[in-house]
Design an enzyme around this catalytic site. Structure first.
Site: not given
Lengths: 405, 405
Positions: B153, B190
């Protein structure tokens, strides 16, 4: 940058309290960097101090002195925090007190030292001691505005507040100043705050009053979450007004406490408005909490989230970041479907997601303001707490990357 | 910006695991934003997920599905987190799983959904469903590098790691990818991590192994302290190598766990190195602690202090900020005279203040490096923990003030 006008109106002098200011050249030649408060005989003083384990030497010394003897002088220097300085730092704080005690024919224990500025550099004691005669010859009851400037470090403007309380035909005056812009998340006190009044208040009562006022003001603000090594907030009472408080004057005590609360809150808000790089003044209100600690946990997590703070800087109603911060705040068994979030009066989230009535335009309109309230209801109890903070801007990074270098 | 070269060497394919990538046009037309992992029949899968109470809909669904049936597909989309989306979000995650299950003649429970991107926007289910045939026709064992790009991203570069373990004449291959740059303080996982191997590992054992590896890697990194709503880290085992683990193969289990630990750590470090605006890669090592929780508290307080992080950005050895952070970390009855702090091999503070041997030049030389270890000894016990983080730069503010707008 700073939020709001920073105007503080008339600063009334407080009979029984005089202030002298001088230049010691600690960091910059010519800068007024030493401020000395003189309290009339019979005054009382009380304070709250940082709970940072690496507290500065002057904090340790002031905490001891305030217990040991009636305080008569507060000695403040900027430009050097005398923190992280070990045994030598304690010796240096004592040397400053001893020098002022000698000049004023008092005991060293009657002097309270305060330092603010860079951490870890040796305190230039000789320079401070050499400036003391100038400070003493400058003594005046009308020096509050100059003192507010004298205690500044990275502050962009002075912070002060003054009120008067009429009580049975007599006037009690309350005036205070504060400083601080970074390393701000006071824990039992703020960077530096000094409030004086001319009522007579026994020390035990005064300590209770300063603790209460600081708890609801300086202990509810955060700029960067970094609790300073030097936080100290002092409240002194000279008695010169002829009005005396005691355990037998509950109405007067309550009336004066309310004024203290207001003055402390104004001074604490002034620190946030002048927070390093601040472009917004933000209240984070958390209601519907099952406990006070839970309300504070959520409020601080939102107030200190770098992602929430950068969204505030960008005036971006990125409410997902607020939800994410609430969700990670460590509230046990939080039912997210019961949580609601408002920006001022605009409902943005409920039932675990975006509110049906919400429009991006409505959220954006609130976020454009200089002053914003983020109102969170956890929907699981009756406790409520508010914390005040700022956004996170380029200038915050600039100020803190360039400070010292 | 990012720290280090970002090179990850050869990515070995993992027999039994194929990957297909497609464009759904979720946020930008043409961007590869859907990644599908296909696990051979008989594979096992285990994972750890965010503990954020506002966890995303796909996290809720994946946690349920992984218990309900043997997992056969992992369906990942970027560009939309499907978080803060309430009941509709759950329905949308289920619709994606159902669509892929229909195309592959499996049960919906055998599909695990993952989403990452903007919080609070409705998931564009139709676009994702329309892209699934393309993803399935793209299936190949050699798509790891493309998948590492597909899950990005705000990452500036792909993150991957591959290792092989020789065991009694057979080769076990372990390959993994991860993504993440902001909203990084994983709590049990994560942002997104996928590690596959071709050993055969029973699900209970696999779960223990992923939990242990994630705890020592993804659960020890922080970019901004903001735990995401979407964190998920998956470990899958296809069994295709012909090597089988069980409770009766402790030596093999330990050898493979060590490789998992290494791969997870490389992937976690890659996220920190690519942290939003990062110019430094910083390890904060805390030793001499009385407990693990105390070591972690100090390590995270230093690693997340905005003042420490801006000093790192400025390459300024402003060690007073490190002491202040240690002092406010909440360690009970910390004796500061027993605390020492090193920057790499340079002793900067001891006995509550600056070390006698310390010179500003020596500290500045370390701070100029891209990679720095802050080594803290609390001098009160035997526990030791390390946390990895980045500095705080103008670009961190820029990236997070401009994201979404």
């Amino acid at each position: 940058m700073a939020v709001g006008s920073g105007e503080f109106g008339t600063l009334h002098s407080v009979p029984g309290v005089r202030i002298g200011i001088a230049s010691a050249g600690i960091k910059k030649p010519g800068r007024k960097d030493v401020v000395v408060f003189e309290l009339a005989e019979g005054s009382t003083a009380a304070g709250v101090f940082t709970q940072n384990a690496f507290c500065a030497a002057p904090v340790t010394v002031a905490k001891n002195h305030i217990q040991a003897a009636p305080s008569r002088y507060l000695l403040v220097n900027t430009g050097n925090a005398n923190a992280g300085t070990g045994e030598q730092g304690l010796a240096n704080a004592h040397r400053c007190c001893a020098a002022l005690a000698e000049l004023t024919s008092l005991k060293s224990e009657q002097i309270l030292p305060f330092s603010t500025g860079v951490i870890g550099e040796p305190l230039p004691v000789e320079k401070i001691v050499a400036a003391l005669p100038d400070a003493l010859s400058d003594m005046s009851e009308d020096n509050w505005a100059a003192a507010a400037i004298g205690i500044m470090t990275t502050d962009t403007r002075p912070k002060a507040c003054s009120r008067q309380l009429e009580w049975q035909g007599k006037t009690i005056t309350i005036t205070g100043i504060s400083k601080g812009a970074g390393m701000i998340k006071p824990n039992m006190a703020t960077m530096l705050g000094y409030v004086a009044c001319d009522a007579a208040i026994p020390r035990t009562l005064l300590q209770a009053m300063v603790t209460r006022s600081a708890e609801a003001s300086f202990n509810r603000i955060t700029v960067d979450g970094d609790t300073s090594t030097n936080d100290a907030c002092m409240l002194v009472a000279s008695g010169a007004s002829g009005v005396a408080l005691s355990d037998d004057t509950p109405e007067l005590n309550a009336a004066l406490q309310a004024v203290f609360d207001e003055v402390f809150l104004v001074l604490a808000h002034a620190i946030v408005r002048d927070g390093e790089g601040a472009t917004k003044f933000v209240a984070v209100e958390v209601g519907g909490a099952a406990s006070q600690s839970e309300a504070l946990k959520v409020a601080y997590t939102v107030a200190e989230s770098p992602l929430v703070k950068t969204a505030l800087f960008a005036s971006d109603p990125n409410w997902g970041r607020i939800l994410a911060a609430i969700g990670r705040a460590g509230v046990e068994k939080l039912d997210v479907s019961g949580v609601s979030v408002h920006l001022d009066e605009v409902l943005i989230a409920e039932n675990g997601g975006r509110a049906r009535s919400y429009t991006e335009a409505a959220g954006a309109a609130v976020m454009k303001q200089d002053e914003i309230t983020i109102r969170i209801n956890l929907g699981r109890g009756e406790q409520r707490e508010t914390v005040w903070t700022t956004d996170f801007s380029y200038d915050y990074v600039k100020i803190n990357a360039e400070y010292r270098s």
